[in-house]
Write an enzyme that holds these catalytic residues in place. Structure first.
Site, short mmCIF file in Angstrom:
data_model
loop_
_atom_site.label_atom_id
_atom_site.label_comp_id
_atom_site.label_asym_id
_atom_site.label_seq_id
_atom_site.Cartn_x
_atom_site.Cartn_y
_atom_site.Cartn_z
N PHE A 131 0.85 -1.19 0.00
CA PHE A 131 0.00 0.00 0.00
C PHE A 131 0.89 1.24 0.00
O PHE A 131 1.88 1.30 0.74
CB PHE A 131 -0.87 -0.05 1.26
CG PHE A 131 -2.05 0.86 1.20
CD1 PHE A 131 -3.18 0.52 0.47
CD2 PHE A 131 -2.03 2.07 1.86
CE1 PHE A 131 -4.28 1.36 0.41
CE2 PHE A 131 -3.13 2.93 1.82
CZ PHE A 131 -4.25 2.57 1.09
N ASP A 212 2.39 -5.28 8.25
CA ASP A 212 1.19 -4.46 8.15
C ASP A 212 0.02 -5.44 8.04
O ASP A 212 -0.13 -6.13 7.02
CB ASP A 212 1.28 -3.57 6.90
CG ASP A 212 0.01 -2.76 6.65
OD1 ASP A 212 -1.06 -3.17 7.14
OD2 ASP A 212 0.10 -1.74 5.95
N TYR A 237 -10.64 -0.20 11.10
CA TYR A 237 -11.90 0.20 10.45
C TYR A 237 -12.33 -0.73 9.32
O TYR A 237 -13.36 -0.51 8.70
CB TYR A 237 -11.81 1.65 9.95
CG TYR A 237 -10.55 2.01 9.17
CD1 TYR A 237 -10.30 1.47 7.93
CD2 TYR A 237 -9.62 2.91 9.70
CE1 TYR A 237 -9.16 1.81 7.21
CE2 TYR A 237 -8.47 3.25 9.00
CZ TYR A 237 -8.25 2.69 7.76
OH TYR A 237 -7.11 3.03 7.06
N LYS A 238 -11.52 -1.75 9.02
CA LYS A 238 -11.93 -2.70 7.97
C LYS A 238 -12.73 -3.84 8.62
O LYS A 238 -13.85 -3.63 9.05
CB LYS A 238 -10.70 -3.22 7.23
CG LYS A 238 -9.89 -2.12 6.54
CD LYS A 238 -8.70 -2.74 5.82
CE LYS A 238 -7.70 -1.69 5.39
NZ LYS A 238 -8.19 -0.80 4.32
N ARG A 387 -12.49 -5.41 -6.19
CA ARG A 387 -12.35 -6.19 -4.95
C ARG A 387 -13.75 -6.51 -4.40
O ARG A 387 -14.59 -5.61 -4.29
CB ARG A 387 -11.55 -5.43 -3.90
CG ARG A 387 -10.11 -5.22 -4.28
CD ARG A 387 -9.28 -4.70 -3.12
NE ARG A 387 -9.87 -3.55 -2.46
CZ ARG A 387 -9.30 -2.88 -1.48
NH1 ARG A 387 -8.11 -3.27 -1.02
NH2 ARG A 387 -9.87 -1.83 -0.93
C1 LIG Z 1 -2.34 -2.14 3.87
C2 LIG Z 1 -2.62 -0.74 4.30
N1 LIG Z 1 -1.64 -0.02 4.89
C3 LIG Z 1 -1.85 1.23 5.28
C4 LIG Z 1 -3.07 1.85 5.10
C5 LIG Z 1 -3.20 3.28 5.54
O1 LIG Z 1 -3.89 3.37 6.70
P1 LIG Z 1 -4.16 4.77 7.45
O2 LIG Z 1 -4.66 5.70 6.41
O3 LIG Z 1 -5.26 4.42 8.40
O4 LIG Z 1 -2.93 5.19 8.09
C6 LIG Z 1 -4.13 1.13 4.52
C7 LIG Z 1 -5.48 1.67 4.31
O5 LIG Z 1 -5.79 2.78 4.16
C8 LIG Z 1 -3.88 -0.20 4.09
O6 LIG Z 1 -4.83 -0.91 3.50
N1 LIG Z 2 -8.40 4.43 4.72
C1 LIG Z 2 -9.25 4.73 3.71
C2 LIG Z 2 -9.76 6.03 3.58
O1 LIG Z 2 -9.36 6.95 4.47
C3 LIG Z 2 -10.64 6.34 2.53
C4 LIG Z 2 -11.02 5.35 1.67
C5 LIG Z 2 -10.52 4.06 1.74
C6 LIG Z 2 -9.61 3.78 2.74
C7 LIG Z 2 -9.01 2.45 2.84
O2 LIG Z 2 -8.78 1.99 3.92
C8 LIG Z 2 -8.64 1.75 1.61
C9 LIG Z 2 -7.92 0.49 1.90
N2 LIG Z 2 -6.78 0.67 2.77
C10 LIG Z 2 -7.44 -0.28 0.68
O3 LIG Z 2 -7.09 -1.41 0.84
O4 LIG Z 2 -7.45 0.22 -0.43
#
Ligand SMILES: Cc1ncc(COP(=O)(O)O)c(C=O)c1O
Ligand SMILES: Nc1c(O)cccc1C(=O)C[C@H](N)C(=O)O
Length: 427
Positions: A131, A212, A237-238, A387
């Site tokens: 990510f 992660d 939040y997932k 997805r």
């Molecule tokens: C694998 C992964 N890492 C990191 C993130 C970033 O998380 P956050 O925006 O909550 O820091 C996400 C989702 O947004 C994710 O799916």
């Molecule tokens: N964290 C998100 C957000 O702030 C807005 C919309 C989506 C997200 C997501 O968590 C996306 C997710 N991490 C992904 O796997 O793409």
């Protein structure tokens, strides 16, 4: 699994009839008429999460400042308390987990703490499919050490653009590497990595390894302590359904307790010392040391109710149903959509698959829009991934069947052609 599969509606009903978790669906607010398959991006609100959030508001109303130490869930201990409750989901000891921060902030915290470039060991291994936020964080951490990410961040290549090969990851663990950061489950293809093997390989080479776990927490059991994972971090939040911006969590193996947090703040303190207000930090001797400042109580509260549901359902039963749901979905795709140019991008084997199905199609972006118009909620990940996450706690087999029927109609009637081929701002 599902040896007697049939693509019929009555078979879907039969599977629902045999589902020991079916009743948990009633716990959730499922948007009217909608088949929600996006719980791997944002989980649904449960009544119990709502209740625990309201309880916290009540505690603020009733106790004001004393809410830190009074009420049913005193705020001062909430992060540790919920960490302890979450520990079973990652196979950790209670004091190895704390609820705090966000995924990205926790990654910064852990890298700040554990990345110690010395001599030849100055590199971090990651992968080219991770990510983006993780990659940005790692690049910026390297820069803070005066190291150029172009040479010091090794992004292991995928052979097919979808999956990672553990052999390639291990091959990258050279004497120049100090730390490895990988996803447990890849966000796009849903591949589940062999964590046990990777931890063993990293440790044999004197390298620290962290994961992660955003895409596996709440969907898959983990055995972090037993495998000896050094540290990990994840959002809630997932699959954990804590709500948008819900507070994240981190795990630090007890062998590292006592380390000075890279990013310290007064909530890194030993609880009994924090209000001494000294300028010399006496940090906690557990995962709590990796907190920074005041906890976001209202963004943590929904987890109280949500984790109760997990304790009742049990992560093993959740994983079993999740595997059945994704297997069922793949069988339906094979039987109902064979002629429409889809391919499945996730691993097919049960022990290599996370909680979602990665459906690929050249028209993915427009098909996603058509699905949403038909009240099926997937998400789109560029360039061509749809997805689909049927979630064990609230998705029924009948909904999976119905979603595939709606997708078939979209393809037969070419309904997707009425949409623009551009993704939404939030896809
Ligand atoms: C694998 C992964 N890492 C990191 C993130 C970033 O998380 P956050 O925006 O909550 O820091 C996400 C989702 O947004 C994710 O799916
Ligand atoms: N964290 C998100 C957000 O702030 C807005 C919309 C989506 C997200 C997501 O968590 C996306 C997710 N991490 C992904 O796997 O793409």
């Amino acid at each position: 699994m599902l040896q007697d599969f049939q693509p019929t509606e009555s078979y879907a009903r039969q599977l629902d009839g045999q589902d020991p978790l079916y009743a948990f669906r009633e716990e959730f607010y499922i948007p009217e008429g909608t088949i929600y398959l996006d719980g791997n991006s944002l989980g649904l609100c449960s009544r119990r999460a709502e209740q625990s959030l309201l309880l916290m508001l009540e505690s603020w109303k009733q106790h004001a400042i004393d809410g830190w130490t009074e009420g049913k869930y005193p705020w001062f201990y909430l992060s540790e308390e919920l960490g302890a409750r979450m520990a079973a989901l990652v196979g950790a000891k209670k004091e190895e987990v704390v609820v705090t921060g966000s995924t990205t902030v926790n990654l910064h915290q852990l890298v700040s703490t554990f990345f110690r470039p010395e001599g030849k060991r100055t590199k971090i291994v990651a992968d080219e499919l991770n990510f983006p936020s993780d990659i940005y964080a790692l690049q910026s951490q390297l820069r803070l050490h005066g190291l150029n990410p172009a040479d010091h961040l090794i992004r292991v290549r995928s052979r097919d653009g979808r999956l990672l090969d553990e052999d390639d990851l291990i091959h990258a663990m050279t004497e120049e590497v100090q730390m490895v950061i990988l996803p447990t489950v890849l966000y796009r293809s849903g591949q589940l990595l062999d964590m046990e093997r990777l931890v063993k390989a990293a440790h044999e080479r004197g390298i620290l390894i962290g994961f992660d776990a955003c895409h596996s927490i709440g969907a898959i059991p983990h055995r972090f302590s037993e495998w000896g994972v050094d540290f990990a971090f994840w959002c809630t939040y997932k699959y954990l359904n804590s709500g948008p911006g819900g507070v994240a969590a981190l795990y630090v193996n007890e062998k590292h307790h006592g380390r000075v947090p890279g990013l310290a703040g007064w909530f890194s303190s030993r609880k009994d010392k924090q209000f001494d207000m000294k300028h010399e930090l006496e940090h906690a001797e557990n995962a709590g040391a990796f907190q920074i400042g005041t906890p976001h109580v209202f963004s943590t509260a929904p987890l109280i109710g949500s984790l109760e549901i997990f304790a009742e359902a049990g992560i093993d039963r959740i994983r079993e149903k999740s595997l059945r749901l994704t297997r069922y979905l793949m069988l339906l795709i094979e039987s109902e959509l064979a002629e429409w140019g889809f391919s499945i991008g996730n691993p097919l084997e049960d022990d290599r698959r996370g909680g979602h199905v990665c459906l690929e199609h050249d028209e993915a972006v427009r098909i996603c829009k058509a699905l949403k118009a038909e009240k099926v909620v997937p998400d789109f990940r560029a360039p061509h991934v749809i997805r689909l996450a049927p979630v064990a706690l609230y998705t029924s087999y009948h909904e999976v069947w119905e979603a595939v029927q709606r997708l078939k109609t979209i393809m037969v009637e070419k309904k997707y052609e009425q949409y623009e081929k551009v993704r939404g701002v939030v896809a």
